[in-house]
Design a protein around this motif. Structure first.
Motif, mmCIF file in Angstrom:
data_model
loop_
_atom_site.group_PDB
_atom_site.id
_atom_site.type_symbol
_atom_site.label_atom_id
_atom_site.label_comp_id
_atom_site.label_asym_id
_atom_site.label_seq_id
_atom_site.Cartn_x
_atom_site.Cartn_y
_atom_site.Cartn_z
ATOM 1 N N THR A 46 0.850 -1.182 0.000
ATOM 2 C CA THR A 46 0.000 0.000 0.000
ATOM 3 C C THR A 46 0.887 1.234 0.000
ATOM 4 N N CYS A 47 0.523 2.208 -0.823
ATOM 5 C CA CYS A 47 1.298 3.451 -0.831
ATOM 6 C C CYS A 47 0.455 4.588 -1.402
ATOM 7 N N GLN A 48 0.968 5.781 -1.226
ATOM 8 C CA GLN A 48 0.398 6.954 -1.886
ATOM 9 C C GLN A 48 1.414 7.370 -2.942
ATOM 10 N N LEU A 49 0.936 7.581 -4.154
ATOM 11 C CA LEU A 49 1.824 7.894 -5.268
ATOM 12 C C LEU A 49 2.161 9.382 -5.331
ATOM 13 N N TYR A 50 3.263 9.664 -6.002
ATOM 14 C CA TYR A 50 3.694 11.012 -6.382
ATOM 15 C C TYR A 50 4.086 11.917 -5.219
ATOM 16 N N LEU A 51 4.502 11.323 -4.130
ATOM 17 C CA LEU A 51 5.079 12.109 -3.047
ATOM 18 C C LEU A 51 6.600 12.065 -3.195
ATOM 19 N N SER A 52 7.342 12.512 -2.223
ATOM 20 C CA SER A 52 8.806 12.560 -2.330
ATOM 21 C C SER A 52 9.441 11.181 -2.505
ATOM 22 N N ASP A 53 8.751 10.137 -2.073
ATOM 23 C CA ASP A 53 9.288 8.778 -2.200
ATOM 24 C C ASP A 53 8.709 8.040 -3.411
ATOM 25 N N HIS A 54 8.205 8.792 -4.377
ATOM 26 C CA HIS A 54 7.531 8.200 -5.534
ATOM 27 C C HIS A 54 8.412 7.208 -6.300
ATOM 28 N N MET A 55 9.671 7.537 -6.525
ATOM 29 C CA MET A 55 10.526 6.651 -7.327
ATOM 30 C C MET A 55 10.708 5.293 -6.646
ATOM 31 N N GLU A 56 10.784 5.286 -5.326
ATOM 32 C CA GLU A 56 10.886 4.019 -4.589
ATOM 33 C C GLU A 56 9.614 3.186 -4.791
ATOM 34 N N HIS A 57 8.460 3.826 -4.685
ATOM 35 C CA HIS A 57 7.192 3.122 -4.887
ATOM 36 C C HIS A 57 7.052 2.660 -6.334
ATOM 37 N N ASP A 58 7.435 3.502 -7.273
ATOM 38 C CA ASP A 58 7.377 3.148 -8.689
ATOM 39 C C ASP A 58 8.178 1.875 -8.944
ATOM 40 N N LYS A 59 9.386 1.828 -8.419
ATOM 41 C CA LYS A 59 10.261 0.664 -8.607
ATOM 42 C C LYS A 59 9.641 -0.604 -8.005
ATOM 43 N N LYS A 60 9.095 -0.489 -6.795
ATOM 44 C CA LYS A 60 8.497 -1.655 -6.139
ATOM 45 C C LYS A 60 7.246 -2.128 -6.861
ATOM 46 N N ILE A 61 6.402 -1.196 -7.297
ATOM 47 C CA ILE A 61 5.177 -1.570 -8.011
ATOM 48 C C ILE A 61 5.527 -2.308 -9.296
ATOM 49 N N ARG A 62 6.497 -1.794 -10.033
ATOM 50 C CA ARG A 62 6.914 -2.445 -11.282
ATOM 51 C C ARG A 62 7.495 -3.833 -11.005
ATOM 52 N N ALA A 63 8.267 -3.961 -9.937
ATOM 53 C CA ALA A 63 8.839 -5.267 -9.587
ATOM 54 C C ALA A 63 7.739 -6.256 -9.211
ATOM 55 N N ILE A 64 6.758 -5.801 -8.447
ATOM 56 C CA ILE A 64 5.630 -6.656 -8.054
ATOM 57 C C ILE A 64 4.881 -7.140 -9.290
#
Length: 116
Positions: A46-64
Motif C-alpha cells: 500500500t502506498c500513496q503515489l507522487y510524493l517525495s518517495d515516488h521513485m521508490e514506490h514506482d520501482k516496487k510496483i513495477r517489480a511486483i
C-alpha cells in the motif's frame, strides 16, 4: 495523488512468491505467507503515489507486477483518491475501485516524475 493497494486476486501458497515479498517488501516469511493465503483481502503493498518517495514506490510496483506476471498470478490493485481513507473501503465490494496492471503502469509511465 492517488493511494493504491495490491494483493493477489486469489489465495495462493507458493514459497517463491512468499520469498519475493520477504526480499522485496521486507515482510516476515510467515506474514507474507498469511497475506498471500488471504487472496484479494490480503493487501501486501500500500502506498500513496507522487510524493517525495515516488521513485521508490514506482520501482516496487513495477517489480511486483513483473514478478506476479512471470508466475501467472493475477493481482488485485485498488486505487482511491488522496482525500479518501482506507477505512471507508468495503473489502467485499472492491469492483468500483479496481484498476488493472496496465492502468497502473500507464499511470506510472505518464507521471512527470518518471525517469530511467
Amino acid at each position: 495523488m492517488p493511494k493504491i493497494s495490491i494483493s493477489c486476486s486469489s489465495p495462493i501458497k507458493d514459497i517463491e512468491t512468499t520469498k519475493f515479498l520477504h526480499k522485496t517488501l521486507g515482510w516476515a516469511l510467515g506474514s507474507a505467507s498469511n497475506m498471500l493465503a488471504m487472496g484479494e483481502k490480503g493487501f501486501f503493498y500500500t502506498c500513496q503515489l507522487y510524493l517525495s518517495d515516488h521513485m521508490e514506490h514506482d520501482k516496487k510496483i513495477r517489480a511486483i507486477i513483473s514478478f506476479f506476471q512471470s508466475k501467472n498470478i493475477p493481482l488485485t490493485i485498488i486505487e482511491i483518491a488522496d482525500d479518501e481513507d482506507w477505512g471507508s473501503v468495503d473489502p467485499d465490494n472492491l469492483g468500483e475501485i479496481k484498476i488493472n496492471e496496465a492502468q497502473i503502469l500507464n499511470e506510472l509511465n505518464s507521471s512527470d516524475d518518471y525517469g530511467d
